[in-house]
Design an enzyme around this catalytic site. Structure first.
Site, PDB file in Angstrom:
ATOM      1  CB  CYS A 165      24.451  21.203  10.331  1.00 32.35           C
ATOM      2  SG  CYS A 165      26.041  21.074   9.523  1.00 32.35           S
ATOM      3  CG  HIS A 178      34.419  21.001  17.733  1.00 38.03           C
ATOM      4  ND1 HIS A 178      35.405  21.574  16.996  1.00 38.03           N
ATOM      5  CD2 HIS A 178      33.465  20.613  16.860  1.00 38.03           C
ATOM      6  CE1 HIS A 178      35.075  21.516  15.726  1.00 38.03           C
ATOM      7  NE2 HIS A 178      33.908  20.930  15.607  1.00 38.03           N
ATOM      8  CD  GLU A 215      33.163  21.881   7.501  1.00 35.29           C
ATOM      9  OE1 GLU A 215      32.812  22.208   8.649  1.00 35.29           O
ATOM     10  OE2 GLU A 215      33.495  20.726   7.211  1.00 35.29           O
ATOM     11  CG  ASP A 234      35.107  24.665  10.626  1.00 37.41           C
ATOM     12  OD1 ASP A 234      35.996  25.199  11.311  1.00 37.41           O
ATOM     13  OD2 ASP A 234      34.742  23.496  10.776  1.00 37.41           O
TER      14      ASP A 234
HETATM   15  C1  PEP Z   1      30.608  23.728  11.310  1.00 31.62           C
HETATM   16  O1  PEP Z   1      31.776  23.943  10.987  1.00 31.62           O
HETATM   17  O2  PEP Z   1      29.742  24.624  11.364  1.00 31.62           O
HETATM   18  C2  PEP Z   1      30.175  22.365  11.671  1.00 31.62           C
HETATM   19  C3  PEP Z   1      28.916  22.053  11.799  1.00 31.62           C
HETATM   20  O3  PEP Z   1      31.140  21.459  11.902  1.00 31.62           O
HETATM   21  P1  PEP Z   1      32.040  21.458  13.239  1.00 31.62           P
HETATM   22  O4  PEP Z   1      31.467  22.487  14.182  1.00 31.62           O
HETATM   23  O5  PEP Z   1      32.002  20.100  13.792  1.00 31.62           O
HETATM   24  O6  PEP Z   1      33.383  21.845  12.720  1.00 31.62           O
HETATM   25 MG    MG Z   2      33.104  22.306  10.717  1.00 30.85          MG
END
Ligand code: PEP
Ligand code: MG
Length: 547
Positions: A508, A192, A437, A461
């Site tokens: 996403c 993140h 995910e 994820d």
């Molecule tokens: C992901 O897991 O790809 C996602 C978009 O959520 P995050 O990166 O916030 O876990």
């Molecule tokens: Mg995620």
């Protein structure tokens, strides 16, 4: 300062920018909160020092509050000062130290035990002190981690931050005015922290391995595009680098201008498939860039970033104001708000989550929200209320079963009834979607499609859970870069199954911005790709070039 040897280090670049500036080392030793101490005397001394710093900062806060707000409002700080010396609290910490705990672990153990005991009492006054105990202990933890003192040391001149690692909440809190870029010894491109750096347009380098602290205060050249950091360059190297950066900035500005014409153009492939180009955001402050990038909507609002930037949970009203602002500014374009995905690497101290051996496999996302219902419902009501001001959808993270979706839906219904009782407006047909995910969600998507309005694949994820490779762990990060095939096949199968029942699927995760995969995603007929604002126009251009 003596001239150190020039060294070139390699890491993984985040973004494409470059930076020239002095390195500032920031110690984040306590981020991982080693449970075991380095010896009772050493840990006791650290705790004593942190206690003295917290006492000073409480006294300062009390003085400021008295002057600016009044004696009554400042009263809370005298309670905090008393609690800091509370015998019960200090004895518990001392006992934990005597058992070999680190200062951080001792504070956490005392905080958790004492606050739990207070919460269980009937007396409302004492129950309320649980929050104060947490507050005081969290201040101790913050001082122990060195974050505070280091932040205070950071001068006002621009700098490149160097740290072993950064948590998402530290990244959110970075001062953009003076930060040129950052370098972490550990970390990974899917973390993140890296995602935030991309969205904030901060050049960064992760996974460099340890950098000797002798370089603190020396000049370095950070090139995110090549993944290199040149330590202590000579004058000629420095000038060449500045010229190179200026040239690449000019080229990228020219490309940006050329792409601008594409902003309003529907992204339709040569074969006639339309892909919506959406944006991933962390909050309202990114909406300008989203609009400038011509996004068709917001495909992922990571709602947890607001929680990470505060020192207590935002209430319904605060959340509503923030979601409403985003919905209004997007002027009818869809805004998908993901409900709180706290846990794993995204920790907030005020929630005092239990210590877990494997937090990525633990109480995270909806698992936590279904346990902390008050917190969850405040957020759901805020999203519902924001839906009266734009085209808002709600998305649930970390789903692995139909039962979880049904439990969340029940709570959403309860929140709707509560708002009906308050005569508040909201969209009665609010779309509810889920993230794919986990492999479980990908495999179950046909059944899940009967429960939800849309899906969005979180590849960050999905990669870590499919490949059993921690997205935070630099030792296995290469797996996530090279082992994408099983994940692509999961997405392909999910897309087929979802489309067979007339459903809708977007992506996403960070793979959505990988232009080498765009053709493949178009072949899978995904309905939407959602990326950080700096990548919107480039992606639209790439989809238009697909067959
Ligand atoms: C992901 O897991 O790809 C996602 C978009 O959520 P995050 O990166 O916030 O876990
Ligand atoms: Mg995620």
């Amino acid at each position: 300062m003596k001239q150190l040897k020039t060294e070139i280090l390699h890491g993984i670049g985040i973004g494409e920018g470059c930076a020239v500036g002095k390195l500032r080392f920031v110690h984040t030793y306590a981020q991982k909160r080693d449970a075991k101490g380095q010896g009772i005397e050493q840990e006791r001394a650290r705790l004593r020092k942190a206690t003295a710093s917290v006492a000073r900062s409480i006294a300062n806060l009390q003085k400021t509050a008295e002057e600016e707000i009044g004696a009554d409002a400042a009263e809370i700080f005298s309670i905090h000062a008393m609690l800091l010396e509370d015998e019960d609290l200090t004895q518990r910490m001392e006992d934990a130290l005597a058992d070999g705990a680190s200062a951080e672990a001792a504070v956490e153990a005392a905080r958790d035990a004492l606050s739990q005991e207070l919460i269980a009492l009937d007396d409302p006054y004492l129950r309320a002190r649980a929050t104060d105990i947490k507050d005081v202990c969290n201040q101790l933890l913050s001082h122990l981690s060195g974050e505070k003192s280091q932040t205070e040391e950071i001068p006002s001149e621009p700098y490149i931050l160097v740290s072993s690692d950064l948590t998402p909440s530290q990244t959110v809190g970075l001062d953009r005015d003076t930060l040129l870029g950052f370098v972490t010894f550990e970390g990974s491109p899917n973390s993140h922290t890296a995602i935030l750096a991309r969205a904030m347009g901060i050049p960064a380098l992760v996974c460099t391995g340890k950098i000797r602290e002798d370089y603190n205060g020396t000049v370095a050249l950070l090139n995110a595009a090549t993944g290199t950091l040149t330590l202590s360059p000579n004058d000629a190297e420095r000038e060449d680098f500045i010229a190179l950066c200026a040239k690449s900035t000019q080229i990228s500005e020219e490309r940006k201008r050329a792409r601008h014409a594409l902003a309003g153009k529907p992204a339709i492939t040569g074969g006639g498939h339309r892909v919506l180009i959406y944006a991933n955001v962390g909050g309202e402050e990114e909406v300008d860039a989203v609009i400038a990038g011509g996004a068709d909507g917001i495909g992922l609002l990571r709602s947890e970033f607001l929680y990470l930037s505060l020192d207590r949970a935002p209430d319904e009203e605060r959340l509503y104001q923030s979601y409403r602002a985003v919905a209004e500014r997007m002027q009818g374009r869809r805004v998908v708000i993901r409900t709180l995905d706290i846990g794993a690497d995204k920790q907030v101290s005020y929630l005092t989550l239990p210590r877990e051996e494997n937090p990525a496999l633990g109480l995270r996302g909806v698992r936590l929200c279904l346990r902390e219902r008050t917190l969850f419902c405040e957020q759901i009501r805020a999203i519902l209320r924001a839906s009266a001001h734009g085209k808002v959808a709600l998305m649930l993270p970390m789903i692995v079963s139909v039962d979880e979706v049904r439990a969340c839906r029940e709570l959403i219904n309860e929140c709707m009834q509560a708002l009906d009782g308050r005569r508040e407006n909201y969209d009665k047909n609010l779309e509810v979607g889920i993230m794919i995910e986990t492999p479980a969600a990908a495999i179950l998507c046909r059944e899940l499609a009967a429960e939800v309005d849309f899906f969005s694949v979180g590849t960050n994820d999905l990669l870590q859970y499919t490949l059993a490779a921690d997205r935070q762990n630099p030792h296995v990060e290469a797996l996530c870069r090279t082992g994408q095939e099983p994940v692509l096949r999961l997405i392909e199968a999910a897309s087929r199954a979802i489309h067979e029942v007339g459903g809708w699927i977007g992506i996403c995760g960070e793979l959505a911005a990988d232009l080498t995969l765009t053709q493949r995603f178009c072949d899978m007929r995904v309905d939407e790709l959602s990326v950080s604002a700096p990548y919107l126009l480039e992606l639209r251009e790439r989809v238009l070039a697909c067959q």
